[in-house]
Write a protein that holds these residues in place. Structure first.
Motif, mmCIF file in Angstrom:
data_model
loop_
_atom_site.group_PDB
_atom_site.id
_atom_site.type_symbol
_atom_site.label_atom_id
_atom_site.label_comp_id
_atom_site.label_asym_id
_atom_site.label_seq_id
_atom_site.Cartn_x
_atom_site.Cartn_y
_atom_site.Cartn_z
ATOM 1 N N ALA A 1 -14.689 87.100 -1.837
ATOM 2 C CA ALA A 1 -14.246 88.402 -1.334
ATOM 3 C C ALA A 1 -15.424 89.340 -1.171
ATOM 4 C CB ALA A 1 -13.214 88.999 -2.277
ATOM 5 N N ILE B 1 -4.526 96.583 -3.148
ATOM 6 C CA ILE B 1 -3.654 95.481 -3.563
ATOM 7 C C ILE B 1 -3.840 95.206 -5.044
ATOM 8 C CG2 ILE B 1 -3.218 93.011 -3.259
ATOM 9 C CD1 ILE B 1 -3.785 93.447 -0.275
ATOM 10 N N ALA C 1 -18.513 92.013 6.492
ATOM 11 C CA ALA C 1 -17.786 92.930 7.374
ATOM 12 C C ALA C 1 -18.296 94.354 7.217
ATOM 13 C CB ALA C 1 -16.295 92.870 7.063
ATOM 14 N N ASN C 2 -19.352 94.520 6.429
ATOM 15 C CA ASN C 2 -19.924 95.838 6.190
ATOM 16 C C ASN C 2 -18.933 96.786 5.537
ATOM 17 O OD1 ASN C 2 -22.525 95.637 6.864
ATOM 18 N ND2 ASN C 2 -22.273 96.326 8.974
ATOM 19 N N MET C 3 -18.013 96.241 4.750
ATOM 20 C CA MET C 3 -17.040 97.112 4.101
ATOM 21 C C MET C 3 -17.447 97.275 2.651
ATOM 22 S SD MET C 3 -13.790 95.445 5.895
ATOM 23 C CE MET C 3 -12.547 96.101 4.811
ATOM 24 N N LEU D 1 -4.383 102.458 2.043
ATOM 25 C CA LEU D 1 -5.014 101.215 2.486
ATOM 26 C C LEU D 1 -5.376 101.314 3.959
ATOM 27 C CD1 LEU D 1 -3.517 97.709 1.755
ATOM 28 C CD2 LEU D 1 -4.239 98.304 4.024
ATOM 29 N N ASN D 2 -4.430 101.839 4.722
ATOM 30 C CA ASN D 2 -4.632 101.914 6.157
ATOM 31 C C ASN D 2 -5.675 102.956 6.530
ATOM 32 O OD1 ASN D 2 -3.987 103.266 8.825
ATOM 33 N ND2 ASN D 2 -2.901 101.340 8.990
ATOM 34 N N GLN D 3 -5.612 104.117 5.881
ATOM 35 C CA GLN D 3 -6.529 105.189 6.271
ATOM 36 C C GLN D 3 -7.939 104.933 5.771
ATOM 37 O OE1 GLN D 3 -5.604 107.217 8.438
ATOM 38 N NE2 GLN D 3 -3.509 107.919 8.165
ATOM 39 N N SER D 4 -8.073 104.258 4.618
ATOM 40 C CA SER D 4 -9.405 104.103 4.043
ATOM 41 C C SER D 4 -9.971 102.706 4.265
ATOM 42 C CB SER D 4 -9.354 104.370 2.542
ATOM 43 O OG SER D 4 -8.707 103.295 1.896
ATOM 44 N N GLY D 5 -9.110 101.742 4.544
ATOM 45 C CA GLY D 5 -9.578 100.384 4.764
ATOM 46 C C GLY D 5 -9.849 99.593 3.495
ATOM 47 N N HIS D 6 -9.568 100.145 2.331
ATOM 48 C CA HIS D 6 -9.855 99.426 1.087
ATOM 49 C C HIS D 6 -8.670 98.562 0.669
ATOM 50 C CE1 HIS D 6 -13.717 101.346 0.028
ATOM 51 N NE2 HIS D 6 -13.249 102.321 0.771
ATOM 52 N N ILE E 1 -8.384 95.416 -0.533
ATOM 53 C CA ILE E 1 -8.421 94.635 -1.774
ATOM 54 C C ILE E 1 -8.198 95.526 -2.981
ATOM 55 C CG2 ILE E 1 -9.897 93.227 -3.235
ATOM 56 C CD1 ILE E 1 -10.812 91.798 -0.950
ATOM 57 N N GLY F 1 0.067 101.917 0.782
ATOM 58 C CA GLY F 1 -0.111 101.339 2.115
ATOM 59 C C GLY F 1 -0.788 102.316 3.055
ATOM 60 N N THR F 2 -0.399 103.575 2.958
ATOM 61 C CA THR F 2 -1.030 104.580 3.809
ATOM 62 C C THR F 2 -2.512 104.714 3.456
ATOM 63 O OG1 THR F 2 1.047 105.761 3.951
ATOM 64 C CG2 THR F 2 -0.925 106.977 4.537
#
Ligand SMILES: N[C@@H](CCC(=O)N[C@@H](CS)C(=O)NCC(=O)O)C(=O)O
Lengths: 402, 342
Positions: free
Chosen positions: A48, A372, A55-57, A362-367, A369, A359-360
């Motif tokens: 991971a 979850i 992915a530069n995340m 997760l979506n807005q910040s991209g984090h 993992i 979920g929101t």
């Protein structure tokens, strides 16, 4: 081979090859399993982080301190779009706990009544309870939620109708609309804390009195007037304090605003739909568990109880239910865990529970993992705590042989 | 439920992506598997991404998927569609479940950087608006203080909404849904006073209402929403293919090349057009992009030029009847502009 040789030997303890040593084998298996698990976890983690780096995340939980930027519809604690993601998660967790707790209480009560009702000698009651169980048990909970949300609550009077209603009945303080149930909100003045303290003291005193009364009944055969004394302790005592403090309680009434009712308190249809659906759905399972529990108590117990002169009510309450509880509690625990987990169906109707808010984020910040991981950790903790409590309760209720 | 599983799978997917080639090369992957996996609207959004009863997809965003497939394979049907909610679209792209996202997605800094995507071509310049029932008598978004507003989660919309009301010192009650269908139903039932999303989305959703004339879109546009295609970052070859497929559509409109006249135009004497259509003797334009020589011809044959696609999906030839506005060509007062194709 080894065994055969040992047998022929001269009295020495039989030499068993290590390969066949059950204790050693069990150790080896356990160590192998452990190594395997550690390796899988390490591999997943390593993979991971590598994939994220590619992915530069960024990873880590630091992002929880950033500004959330979105609003949340239902919040029990102060929250605005300027609050942090962490605060948003707290709001979501609290909402999950509230809807789960309310549903557990209601489902238990309804389930108990329906379960007992199904065993009733009254034909109509028994049939109605059977119908209830068969309907709710066989419909997926998501559909039950939609049924309440779109099929019932959405069809309640619109807010415009309520405005009209207020015009016609200026005194009205309680409204049911498709935007929720509006009611006066209590405002606690100075000294209300003492009233609460008096109530707590009253409850504790009532418990103490009951224990004493039970002991006395066992010793002397006379039962002190438990109900009256307890009522006085629990209700009268705080009421007197309330009067003494000069009635430190007022109400904020809902009044028509520009688009919505202003002031007062509102229970939104999102919460109601989820709460009703979870409660009534799970109640059907709990009813079956209760029925099975009661059926599991040998019929001789009832007969013996009747023979001692107990009437049907006390027989159920004092003889059957305590024994049935031993059978009921373990599966009941699973139902409670199901309610907690099913509360995540909240997203379907836009109730801001932990999963919806997470979920929101997760979506807005991209984090993904991290979120979850947080979800899993929280649900696991809530569920483990619930089962710990139920296990303790179960141990307490277990039959003590005399 | 299915949506939640998708989200959960992302974690698993990121965890288990395994050792891939160090440099992502989606173009080769797409060529190898023979189709483009395209993320599109999950709730039918007529004009952008919608599926008819026969299962055929259409819309402005869908046309870009088709254009990319046509450019690579010379066959616009070589697309597989993954319908996605606003919330699920990003994990789907991050995890590699889809190759490109064409689902009215706003290009923003954090999506470009933090989320790990790349944007370049803007297929539709939009902005966020509000829709209300006419019977409310509201004429401006600034009159909405105290209102309940339906909004979809996981969008720039919900962020703009919070900022707009805050900066205008108004309060509001958000009613947040994950899927657009539920938001529609709630708005319809009177759960909210206003519905907010991209103006284009509002027009589309208004048409879904039982009586579109009972609803109106308020004049305020409160944000910039450049909607475009997103791909995973660090894959510039693939980004090139997706972006230039859009630019080919725009360039074709500029050159006056249409679905109907593209064969004829091949014979044009104009060197720009000849180069664009791959008719120049030893042009390597297509090959350099990793595409066949006639890639632009295939795109135009499949979906027409940008103007044709616009009119067919959202413009005058569609029920939406949206004006070109910002989406007119740059030399006609709009923002659609293709870099030189040479
Ligand atoms: N452009 C915004 C909003 C995009 C969005 O999801 N809009 C909604 C409302 S128009 C939508 O397309 N829903 C359709 C669907 O869920 O498939 C963003 O990128 O965040």
């Amino acid at each position: 081979m080894a065994i055969a040789q040992a047998r022929t030997g001269d009295g020495e303890p039989p030499k068993v090859s290590l390969l066949y040593n059950p204790a050693l084998r069990s150790y080896v298996y356990q160590i192998l399993t452990l190594v395997l698990i550690v390796w899988v976890v390490w591999y997943a983690w390593h993979n991971a982080t590598q994939n994220l780096a590619r992915a530069n995340m960024t990873s880590g939980f630091g992002f929880l301190n950033s500004r959330a930027g979105f609003d949340i519809a239902q919040s029990l604690i102060a929250y605005t779009s300027d609050s942090t993601y962490f605060r948003a998660l707290q709001v979501g967790l609290l909402n999950t706990l509230v809807v789960a707790a309310c549903s557990i209480v209601t489902a238990t009560i309804v389930g108990l009544l329906v379960g007992i009702g199904r065993l009733s000698h009254n034909w109509l009651v028994a049939r109605l309870c059977t119908v209830y169980v068969e309907i709710f048990r066989n419909i997926p909970p998501l559909l039950v939620i939609f049924f309440w949300y779109l099929g019932v609550l959405a069809l309640l009077p619109t807010i415009r109708t309520i405005f009209q209603h207020v015009k016609d009945n200026p005194g009205a303080i309680f409204f049911i609309s498709n935007r929720g149930i509006y009611m006066p909100a209590p405002i606690f003045g100075d000294g209300f804390g003492l009233v609460v303290a008096a109530f707590v003291a009253g409850v504790l005193a009532a418990i103490a009195f009951t224990v004493w009364a039970n002991a006395r009944q066992r010793a002397t055969g006379n039962r002190p007037p438990v109900l009256m004394v307890n009522l006085a302790l629990i209700l009268l005592l705080p009421f007197v304090v309330f009067l003494l403090m000069g009635m430190p309680l007022s109400f904020d009434y809902p009044v028509p605003g520009s688009f919505n009712m202003k002031g007062g308190m509102v229970i939104g249809p999102e919460f109601l739909a989820l709460y009703l659906a979870l409660s009534l759905y799970s109640a059907s399972f709990i009813a079956e568990i209760v029925r099975a529990g009661i059926r599991g108590v040998p019929g001789g117990q009832t007969e013996a109880s009747y023979a001692l002169g107990l009437r049907p009510g006390p027989t159920t309450r004092l003889v059957i239910l305590p024994q049935a509880l031993r059978i009921i509690i373990p599966p009941l625990t699973s139902q409670y865990l199901n309610i907690i987990k099913n509360s995540s169906l909240a997203v379907a109707v836009g109730y801001a529970d932990l999963v919806a808010v997470g979920g929101t984020i997760l979506n807005q910040s991209g984090h993904s993992i991290e979120i979850i991981a947080i979800w899993m950790a929280i649900y696991l903790s809530i569920s483990l705590l619930t089962s710990l409590f139920m296990n303790w309760f179960n141990a307490k209720m277990a039959l003590v042989e005399r | 439920m299915a949506k939640k599983i998708v989200t959960a799978l992302v974690g698993a997917a990121v965890l288990g992506m395994g050792a891939q080639a160090a440099q992502a090369d989606t173009l080769s992957d797409v060529k190898a598997k023979g189709f483009v996996q395209c993320g599109v609207n999950g709730s039918n959004l007529a004009g952008f991404g919608a599926q008819d009863s026969a299962g055929n997809w259409s819309g402005l965003d869908v046309d870009l998927c088709k254009a990319v497939a046509a450019a690579i394979f010379g066959d616009a049907t070589k697309v597989k569609y993954t319908p996605l909610s606003a919330k699920d679209r990003f994990p789907a792209l991050q995890s590699g479940e889809i190759d490109m996202l064409a689902r009215n997605t706003t290009w923003s800094t954090s999506r470009d950087s933090q989320l790990g995507f790349d944007f370049r071509a803007v297929t539709y310049y939009d902005g966020q608006g509000f829709m209300v029932k006419k019977e409310l008598g509201v004429k401006s978004a600034l009159e909405l203080s105290g209102a309940s507003v339906c909004v979809q989660s996981g969008t720039t919309t919900e962020l703009n909404l919070a900022d707009y009301f805050r900066s205008n010192n108004m309060d509001f009650k958000p009613v947040v849904f994950e899927s657009q269908d539920e938001a529609d139903a709630a708005y319809n039932a009177g759960r909210c006073d206003a519905y907010t999303t991209d103006a284009s989305g509002l027009y589309s959703i208004r048409l879904k209402m039982a009586n579109p004339d009972d609803h109106m879109v308020l004049p305020e546009i409160i944000s910039k929403e450049p909607l475009g295609a997103a791909v995973r970052q660090n894959d510039s070859k693939w980004l090139d293919v997706v972006s230039w497929s859009h630019y080919a559509l725009v360039a074709a409109e500029e050159f006056g090349i249409t679905q109907a006249n593209v064969e004829e135009m091949k014979k044009s004497a104009n060197p720009d057009i000849k180069r664009f259509l791959g008719e120049e003797a030893d042009s390597t334009l297509g090959a350099d992009l990793g595409l066949p020589k006639d890639w632009a011809v295939q795109i135009i044959k499949a979906v027409g030029n940008y103007g044709e696609s616009f009119e067919r999906n959202v413009g005058q030839a569609s029920p939406l009847k949206i004006d070109r506005g910002l989406n007119a060509l740059w030399n006609k007062g709009g923002l659609q502009y293709a870099p030189p194709i040479r």
